[in-house]
Scaffold this motif. Structure first.
Motif, short mmCIF file in Angstrom:
data_model
loop_
_atom_site.label_atom_id
_atom_site.label_comp_id
_atom_site.label_asym_id
_atom_site.label_seq_id
_atom_site.Cartn_x
_atom_site.Cartn_y
_atom_site.Cartn_z
N GLY A 58 0.81 -1.21 0.00
CA GLY A 58 0.00 0.00 0.00
C GLY A 58 0.84 1.26 0.00
N TRP A 59 1.93 1.25 0.78
CA TRP A 59 2.83 2.41 0.78
C TRP A 59 3.44 2.62 -0.60
CZ3 TRP A 59 5.85 0.67 5.77
CH2 TRP A 59 5.01 0.78 6.88
N GLU A 60 3.77 1.54 -1.29
CA GLU A 60 4.38 1.66 -2.60
C GLU A 60 3.36 2.01 -3.68
OE1 GLU A 60 6.40 -2.02 -3.20
OE2 GLU A 60 8.03 -1.55 -1.79
N VAL A 78 -4.27 -3.63 -3.16
CA VAL A 78 -4.77 -4.60 -2.18
C VAL A 78 -6.05 -5.26 -2.65
CG1 VAL A 78 -5.67 -4.82 0.16
CG2 VAL A 78 -3.64 -3.44 -0.25
N GLU A 79 -6.97 -4.49 -3.19
CA GLU A 79 -8.24 -5.06 -3.63
C GLU A 79 -8.05 -6.04 -4.79
OE1 GLU A 79 -11.05 -2.03 -4.46
OE2 GLU A 79 -11.13 -1.26 -2.41
N ALA A 80 -7.23 -5.66 -5.75
CA ALA A 80 -7.01 -6.54 -6.90
C ALA A 80 -6.27 -7.82 -6.47
CB ALA A 80 -6.21 -5.81 -7.97
N ALA A 81 -5.29 -7.68 -5.58
CA ALA A 81 -4.56 -8.86 -5.10
C ALA A 81 -5.47 -9.79 -4.33
CB ALA A 81 -3.38 -8.42 -4.23
N THR A 82 -6.34 -9.22 -3.49
CA THR A 82 -7.27 -10.04 -2.71
C THR A 82 -8.22 -10.79 -3.63
OG1 THR A 82 -7.17 -8.45 -0.88
CG2 THR A 82 -9.01 -10.00 -0.89
#
Length: 555
Positions: free
Chosen positions: A53-55, A259-263
């Motif tokens: 998320g930071w990146e 994050v959403e796409a990875a999840t």
């Protein structure tokens, strides 16, 4: 004065907020040092998805922001020094001082690695990069925390089995893919850089005398040892691959920290990943899993959309009456119901038929029984769930064991059920235990690190694993409808025992629903620990019920 002091402190904090480089540079700095998100996250005390998320543009705050900024600044310095070294290495031949210093460093590196390939690089085709580390032998010690470490003595590569001079994340392996080969396959010739003359290979330096090997690394025969950690009553290798963590890290990298796409991607592949984890945890197991056994007709649906013939005893119970007055009801959520239910007696092989009113605790399966009468519906749900039709029915092993236990001398709540016939096999309660523990540990770590990506991924793995092992086109690797019914029934039985415990501790049980919902009145925190762990409960809802003397209620 206090208000102005607080404002001054706020202004000071805002003024001295440590700046961070742009998001795209943050990732480039980390990758420039060949560091994974998981490795950086471990040092900073956060989850890999947080670093992702930071990146992607989000900024940390508080103390972790200071640590992250310190890392990024240090990464800039390290990469700048490496760039300077590369420039010096490519200097003209009339720079004797630079050439001598570089040759001295390479001599130490060759003695350590034997092939001249250093542990850290800039990612450009295997070029040697001097990153400022001391290559004289200390980088391979047990106390070192670098991602890539040099080995004092070559160890078998985890990929090809040939001697490797480095280890990555604790696993010996070659850094150059050209060196990673099967036995007997010739190694690809290494093309020297034009800017450097051919180097004379120096034999590996012997181990320094008087310096003992780190504890646990080698035994008396000189073989490399493997560190182990306790898991339950057994121990396992501490270097065992973390399949769940690796999958999460790869998904975040593939989707650039989204994050959403990875999840979503991880949830989509949860079934095959769960099967891969099952295969991994069953290595060395005492029993082989029979994935496609013959099953009797009672475990097959008459039609594709027809009802199952196995009664799983799913509870849907509400207390018929409450004492007059105003009651504060708490709806509790039982965490990880299906995850806990993986610990149940499962048949190992194909089911065998038997008749007679006899139960063998060494076996498990499904049973045709006549259930006993239940006379406690006013305070506790019926262990076989809500069933209106009388007569015999097919139940699973967990339901039968629950009834037999309640009929025993300790509880005496009902008569024993009458068993007419059974389909059973030799059974064990630990068949899926390593699989369950791996999922539970990953879930616990995700909760502690506030890693919602891993948490959703693990939940999808165990829930879909249970729901698709029957007659499903989504999982063709495992067809065990008997296991599916038994695991579901175990979850229902676990909820019943939660209700009984609440009743036994003086709480008023109001409702029991499905696998994970229990409504109670009273000080439930004195009975159940609160939290998100699988042995804990959390509040789903609270509401007030007012009952009158005539039996009517107001919600």
């Amino acid at each position: 004065m206090t208000d102005f002091t607080a404002i001054d402190a706020l202004l000071t904090e805002a003024t001295h907020r440590t700046p961070l480089p742009p998001a795209e540079e943050r990732r480039a700095l980390r990758e420039g040092l060949n560091l994974s998100r998981a490795r950086l996250a471990q040092v900073l005390g956060v989850s890999p998805s947080t670093v992702g998320g930071w990146e992607s543009g989000r900024d940390p705050s508080g103390e972790v922001r200071e640590k992250y900024a310190y890392f990024l600044q240090g990464a800039r310095t390290e990469l700048g020094a490496a760039a300077d070294d590369r420039t010096a290495a490519e200097a003209p031949a009339d720079a004797p001082a630079a050439r001598a210093g570089r040759a001295n460093h390479q001599e130490h590196g060759d003695e350590e690695h034997g092939d001249g390939v250093h542990g850290d690089g800039d990612g450009e085709g295997g070029a040697d990069v001097d990153d400022g580390q001391d290559d004289t032998g200390d980088v391979g010690d047990a106390g070192d925390v670098d991602e890539v470490q040099a080995l004092r003595v070559p160890a078998p590569c985890v990929l090809c089995g040939q001697p490797a001079g480095h280890q990555v994340a604790g696993f010996p392996q070659h850094l150059d893919p050209a060196e990673c080969r099967t036995p007997g396959r010739p190694q690809a010739a290494e093309t020297p850089r034009a800017a450097q003359p051919p180097r004379t290979q120096t034999p590996a330096a012997p181990r320094r005398p008087g310096r003992p090997a780190p504890a646990g690394r080698r035994d008396g025969s000189g073989q490399r040892g493997v560190r182990v950690v306790p898991v339950g009553r057994r121990v396992q290798s501490a270097d065992a691959p973390d399949l769940i963590g690796q999958a999460v890290e790869a998904a975040l990298a593939e989707h650039a920290g989204d994050v959403e796409a990875a999840t979503a991607a991880l949830v989509k592949r949860a079934i095959p990943d769960a099967m891969a984890l099952l295969d991994h945890t069953r290595k060395g197991g005492r029993y082989d899993i029979v994935a496609h056994p013959w099953l009797p007709d009672v475990l097959r649906k008459p039609t594709a959309r027809g009802a199952d013939r196995i009664w799983e005893a799913r509870p849907k119970w509400t207390r018929p009456a409450l004492p007059p007055g105003t009651h504060e009801v708490t709806a509790l959520d039982i965490n990880g119901a299906y995850l806990s239910a993986l610990k149940t007696h499962l048949p190992i092989g194909a089911l065998e038929h038997s008749t007679g009113n006899h139960h063998d605790r060494r076996r498990a399966g499904v049973h045709l029984i006549t259930p006993p009468a239940w006379e406690h519906d006013a305070v506790l749900p019926n262990p076989i769930g809500n069933r209106d039709e009388p007569g015999p029915l097919w139940v699973t092993e967990p339901t039968l064991r629950l009834l037999l236990r309640l009929a025993g001398p300790r509880y005496g709540l009902c008569d024993p059920p009458e068993i007419h016939e059974s389909w059973t096999s030799g059974a064990t309660e630990s068949l899926l235990e390593k699989f369950r523990v791996a999922l539970k540990d990953a879930r616990d770590r995700a909760i502690a690190e506030q890693d919602e990506v891993t948490l959703e991924y693990v939940k999808a793995m165990y829930s879909k694993f249970v729901s698709t092992m029957g007659e499903s086109n989504y999982n063709r690797e495992l067809y065990r409808a008997d296991w599916m019914h038994l695991i579901r029934s175990q979850a229902f039985a676990n909820l019943w025992w939660k209700a009984h415990r609440a009743y036994d501790e003086g709480l008023t049980v109001v409702r029991a629903m499905g696998t994970d919902e229990l409504h109670v009145i009273g000080d439930w925190r004195a009975v159940f620990p609160e939290g998100r762990g699988v042995s804990e409960v959390k509040v789903k809802d609270t509401y007030t019920v007012r009952t009158h003397a005539d039996g009517s209620t107001d919600a």
